[in-house]
Design a protein around this motif. Structure first.
Motif, PDB file in Angstrom:
ATOM      1  N   VAL A 186     -22.626  32.008 -45.845  1.00  0.00           N
ATOM      2  CA  VAL A 186     -23.642  31.863 -46.892  1.00  0.00           C
ATOM      3  C   VAL A 186     -24.754  30.954 -46.372  1.00  0.00           C
ATOM      4  CG1 VAL A 186     -24.107  30.843 -49.168  1.00  0.00           C
ATOM      5  CG2 VAL A 186     -22.139  32.368 -48.854  1.00  0.00           C
ATOM      6  N   ARG A 187     -24.370  29.832 -45.773  1.00  0.00           N
ATOM      7  CA  ARG A 187     -25.345  28.880 -45.227  1.00  0.00           C
ATOM      8  C   ARG A 187     -26.217  29.527 -44.148  1.00  0.00           C
ATOM      9  NH1 ARG A 187     -22.127  25.331 -42.451  1.00  0.00           N
ATOM     10  NH2 ARG A 187     -22.590  26.576 -40.638  1.00  0.00           N
ATOM     11  N   ASP A 188     -25.602  30.385 -43.314  1.00  0.00           N
ATOM     12  CA  ASP A 188     -26.336  31.040 -42.230  1.00  0.00           C
ATOM     13  C   ASP A 188     -27.124  32.267 -42.683  1.00  0.00           C
ATOM     14  OD1 ASP A 188     -25.338  29.113 -40.500  1.00  0.00           O
ATOM     15  OD2 ASP A 188     -23.754  30.413 -39.701  1.00  0.00           O
ATOM     16  N   GLY A 189     -26.996  32.616 -43.974  1.00  0.00           N
ATOM     17  CA  GLY A 189     -27.778  33.721 -44.518  1.00  0.00           C
ATOM     18  C   GLY A 189     -27.187  35.099 -44.296  1.00  0.00           C
ATOM     19  N   TYR A 190     -25.864  35.176 -44.083  1.00  0.00           N
ATOM     20  CA  TYR A 190     -25.225  36.470 -43.858  1.00  0.00           C
ATOM     21  C   TYR A 190     -24.426  36.981 -45.054  1.00  0.00           C
ATOM     22  CZ  TYR A 190     -26.522  35.985 -38.978  1.00  0.00           C
ATOM     23  OH  TYR A 190     -27.222  35.857 -37.816  1.00  0.00           O
ATOM     24  N   LEU A 191     -24.038  36.105 -45.952  1.00  0.00           N
ATOM     25  CA  LEU A 191     -23.277  36.504 -47.137  1.00  0.00           C
ATOM     26  C   LEU A 191     -23.931  35.945 -48.389  1.00  0.00           C
ATOM     27  CD1 LEU A 191     -19.440  36.007 -46.424  1.00  0.00           C
ATOM     28  CD2 LEU A 191     -20.685  38.157 -46.687  1.00  0.00           C
ATOM     29  N   VAL A 192     -23.760  36.690 -49.485  1.00  0.00           N
ATOM     30  CA  VAL A 192     -24.140  36.233 -50.817  1.00  0.00           C
ATOM     31  C   VAL A 192     -22.858  36.169 -51.618  1.00  0.00           C
ATOM     32  CG1 VAL A 192     -25.409  36.815 -52.917  1.00  0.00           C
ATOM     33  CG2 VAL A 192     -26.413  37.299 -50.678  1.00  0.00           C
ATOM     34  N   ARG A 193     -22.680  35.050 -52.297  1.00  0.00           N
ATOM     35  CA  ARG A 193     -21.520  34.878 -53.170  1.00  0.00           C
ATOM     36  C   ARG A 193     -22.020  35.047 -54.603  1.00  0.00           C
ATOM     37  NH1 ARG A 193     -18.262  29.830 -51.816  1.00  0.00           N
ATOM     38  NH2 ARG A 193     -20.282  29.545 -50.896  1.00  0.00           N
ATOM     39  N   GLU A 194     -21.482  36.073 -55.301  1.00  0.00           N
ATOM     40  CA  GLU A 194     -21.892  36.346 -56.676  1.00  0.00           C
ATOM     41  C   GLU A 194     -20.726  36.046 -57.599  1.00  0.00           C
ATOM     42  OE1 GLU A 194     -22.712  40.517 -56.309  1.00  0.00           O
ATOM     43  OE2 GLU A 194     -24.749  40.168 -55.581  1.00  0.00           O
ATOM     44  N   THR A 195     -21.030  35.628 -58.811  1.00  0.00           N
ATOM     45  CA  THR A 195     -19.985  35.377 -59.799  1.00  0.00           C
ATOM     46  C   THR A 195     -19.449  36.711 -60.292  1.00  0.00           C
ATOM     47  OG1 THR A 195     -21.098  33.354 -60.460  1.00  0.00           O
ATOM     48  CG2 THR A 195     -19.480  34.233 -62.006  1.00  0.00           C
ATOM     49  N   ASP A 196     -18.147  36.812 -60.369  1.00  0.00           N
ATOM     50  CA  ASP A 196     -17.489  38.019 -60.861  1.00  0.00           C
ATOM     51  C   ASP A 196     -17.690  38.073 -62.375  1.00  0.00           C
ATOM     52  OD1 ASP A 196     -15.739  40.003 -61.740  1.00  0.00           O
ATOM     53  OD2 ASP A 196     -14.127  39.402 -60.386  1.00  0.00           O
ATOM     54  N   PRO A 197     -18.336  39.140 -62.878  1.00  0.00           N
ATOM     55  CA  PRO A 197     -18.568  39.209 -64.325  1.00  0.00           C
ATOM     56  C   PRO A 197     -17.275  39.253 -65.150  1.00  0.00           C
ATOM     57  CG  PRO A 197     -19.413  41.192 -63.211  1.00  0.00           C
ATOM     58  CD  PRO A 197     -18.856  40.280 -62.168  1.00  0.00           C
ATOM     59  N   ALA A 198     -16.203  39.765 -64.570  1.00  0.00           N
ATOM     60  CA  ALA A 198     -14.926  39.849 -65.286  1.00  0.00           C
ATOM     61  C   ALA A 198     -14.186  38.512 -65.300  1.00  0.00           C
ATOM     62  CB  ALA A 198     -14.040  40.926 -64.664  1.00  0.00           C
ATOM     63  N   ASP A 199     -14.458  37.657 -64.328  1.00  0.00           N
ATOM     64  CA  ASP A 199     -13.787  36.355 -64.230  1.00  0.00           C
ATOM     65  C   ASP A 199     -14.789  35.374 -63.633  1.00  0.00           C
ATOM     66  OD1 ASP A 199     -12.270  34.106 -63.748  1.00  0.00           O
ATOM     67  OD2 ASP A 199     -10.762  35.120 -62.522  1.00  0.00           O
ATOM     68  N   ARG A 200     -15.427  34.604 -64.485  1.00  0.00           N
ATOM     69  CA  ARG A 200     -16.515  33.716 -64.068  1.00  0.00           C
ATOM     70  C   ARG A 200     -16.069  32.685 -63.023  1.00  0.00           C
ATOM     71  NH1 ARG A 200     -21.116  35.439 -65.199  1.00  0.00           N
ATOM     72  NH2 ARG A 200     -22.068  33.392 -65.291  1.00  0.00           N
ATOM     73  N   ARG A 201     -14.757  32.478 -62.870  1.00  0.00           N
ATOM     74  CA  ARG A 201     -14.270  31.524 -61.865  1.00  0.00           C
ATOM     75  C   ARG A 201     -14.198  32.141 -60.479  1.00  0.00           C
ATOM     76  NH1 ARG A 201      -8.685  30.623 -64.389  1.00  0.00           N
ATOM     77  NH2 ARG A 201      -9.086  32.823 -64.622  1.00  0.00           N
ATOM     78  N   ALA A 202     -14.185  33.467 -60.401  1.00  0.00           N
ATOM     79  CA  ALA A 202     -14.027  34.168 -59.120  1.00  0.00           C
ATOM     80  C   ALA A 202     -15.391  34.555 -58.547  1.00  0.00           C
ATOM     81  CB  ALA A 202     -13.175  35.419 -59.318  1.00  0.00           C
ATOM     82  N   ALA A 203     -15.410  34.691 -57.230  1.00  0.00           N
ATOM     83  CA  ALA A 203     -16.642  35.081 -56.532  1.00  0.00           C
ATOM     84  C   ALA A 203     -16.456  36.453 -55.898  1.00  0.00           C
ATOM     85  CB  ALA A 203     -16.980  34.056 -55.455  1.00  0.00           C
TER      86      ALA A 203
END
Length: 179
Positions: free
Chosen positions: A82-99
């Protein structure tokens, strides 16, 4: 025939096949390292990117299971990517605690370049072989895929303890990240 510790002795089919496959993979990796844009990625980072490429939206825990790594190790890899700009972490709409994980455009471009360069490299070397060798390699692909499937199944099955022991031996893939 097995040698000391249940391992196949040098010169056996098992050893020769393993050495050939590992050697080919190592040579491909080394050859492709040069000329890649951006920072060099470690093997585990590339494996995670390739997994997310094949399964967009995969969660961190599921990725850890697929890669046979601890969840905290995958979390560390995710943070770096994520820091290096290769991944995006999105919040899981079904479980706000999961990515849920997705590739960025930069990661897609880098993987496309890697896939193209790998296919070009292997294609050039295959063209140097005679027709009989190319046909033999082509004919071996179904058996190699079945072998990979059996290895995957064995990894996913719990390891049973050998007779006379109280716990299962530690699996070699748990002793650090793959290279």
């Amino acid at each position: 025939m097995r040698g000391r510790g249940g391992q196949a002795p040098p010169g056996t089919f098992e050893t020769e096949l393993t050495d050939a496959l590992v050697g080919i993979q190592r040579l491909i990796r080394r050859r492709l390292r040069g000329g890649l844009a951006g920072p060099r990625l470690r093997g585990a980072e590339v494996e995670l990117l390739r997994l997310v490429e094949s399964r967009p939206g995969i969660g961190v825990s599921e990725a850890a299971r697929e890669l046979h790594l601890a969840s905290n190790s995958v979390s560390t890899l995710v943070n770096q990517l994520v820091r290096d700009g290769y991944l995006v972490r999105e919040t899981d709409p079904a479980d706000r605690r999961a990515a849920r994980l997705r590739l960025t455009g930069a990661a897609e471009k880098r993987l496309e370049d890697w896939h193209r360069r790998r296919a070009d490299l292997v294609g050039r070397q295959l063209n140097r072989l005679d027709e009989a060798d190319r046909e033999a390699l082509h004919a071996a692909l179904p058996a190699l895929r079945r072998l990979a499937g059996h290895l995957r199944e064995e990894i996913e099955e719990p390891v049973s303890a050998p007779a006379g022991t109280t716990r299962a031996p530690e699996a070699p893939w748990t002793k650090g990240t793959p290279s």
